[in-house]
Scaffold this motif. Structure first.
Motif, short mmCIF file in Angstrom:
data_model
loop_
_atom_site.label_atom_id
_atom_site.label_comp_id
_atom_site.label_asym_id
_atom_site.label_seq_id
_atom_site.Cartn_x
_atom_site.Cartn_y
_atom_site.Cartn_z
N ILE A 115 -3.45 0.91 -3.70
CA ILE A 115 -2.98 -0.46 -3.69
C ILE A 115 -1.88 -0.50 -4.75
O ILE A 115 -2.16 -0.55 -5.94
N LEU A 131 -6.06 6.01 -0.89
CA LEU A 131 -5.06 5.03 -0.49
C LEU A 131 -4.81 4.12 -1.68
O LEU A 131 -5.74 3.49 -2.19
N LEU A 182 -9.94 3.65 -2.06
CA LEU A 182 -8.87 2.85 -2.62
C LEU A 182 -8.79 3.01 -4.13
O LEU A 182 -9.81 3.20 -4.79
N LEU A 225 0.84 -1.19 0.00
CA LEU A 225 0.00 0.00 0.00
C LEU A 225 0.88 1.24 0.00
O LEU A 225 1.96 1.24 0.58
N LEU A 285 -9.62 -5.17 2.49
CA LEU A 285 -8.97 -3.86 2.52
C LEU A 285 -10.01 -2.74 2.49
O LEU A 285 -9.88 -1.73 3.20
N ASP A 306 0.52 5.30 0.90
CA ASP A 306 -0.36 6.26 1.55
C ASP A 306 0.15 7.69 1.37
O ASP A 306 1.19 8.02 1.89
#
Length: 148
Positions: free
Chosen positions: A80, A78, A111, A57, A102, A59
């Motif tokens: 992936i 966020l 995401l 991940l 997730l 961030d």
């Protein structure tokens, strides 16, 4: 399927993935190199005593503004960066279960992922696809839909 997600955060900017090298993955090169991103972390996905997937991940991650029609994503985003299911666990729904876990775990986040030859997978999740004007030469972007 009961998955356990284990976070591995690095103490410095050269985090080496902490994974068991005995577990077979198609893209070993993704997992055998240190990450230089200080805002990245790894997630080891276990089912019982077996590692079934790995995730990196980032961030908050970066959005390429050249992809057509991309909505504005703020600091709640966020990325992936990488996700892969172990060779022995493929075809069992693990990938979908990992992404859903997730989504649940990071319910306050939005995401997104750039597809690495997995366009059908990301589309099957119901995520929105955004293409680059250069087409397939640039990885398409998939973004989790807004939750109702």
């Amino acid at each position: 399927m009961t998955l356990v997600l284990i976070d591995h955060f690095g103490a410095d900017r050269w985090l080496c993935p902490p994974f068991d090298r005995a577990v077979s993955y198609e893209r070993e090169d993704w997992w055998n190199r240190p990450s230089r991103r200080g805002d990245a972390w790894y997630v080891q996905v276990m089912e019982g005593d077996a590692e079934v997937a790995r995730v990196e991940l980032d961030d908050p991650g970066g959005i390429n503004p050249e992809h057509v029609g991309v909505p504005e994503l703020g600091p709640e985003r966020l990325e992936i960066q990488l996700v892969e299911v172990a060779t022995a666990a493929r075809g069992l729904g693990v990938g979908t279960a990992v992404v859903r876990a997730l989504e649940e775990r990071h319910a306050d986040r939005r995401l997104f992922a750039y597809s690495e030859d997995a366009h059908g997978f990301w589309g099957s999740l119901g995520w929105d696809r955004f293409d680059h004007p250069f087409g397939e030469r640039v990885r398409p972007l998939f973004i989790q839909p807004v939750r109702e």
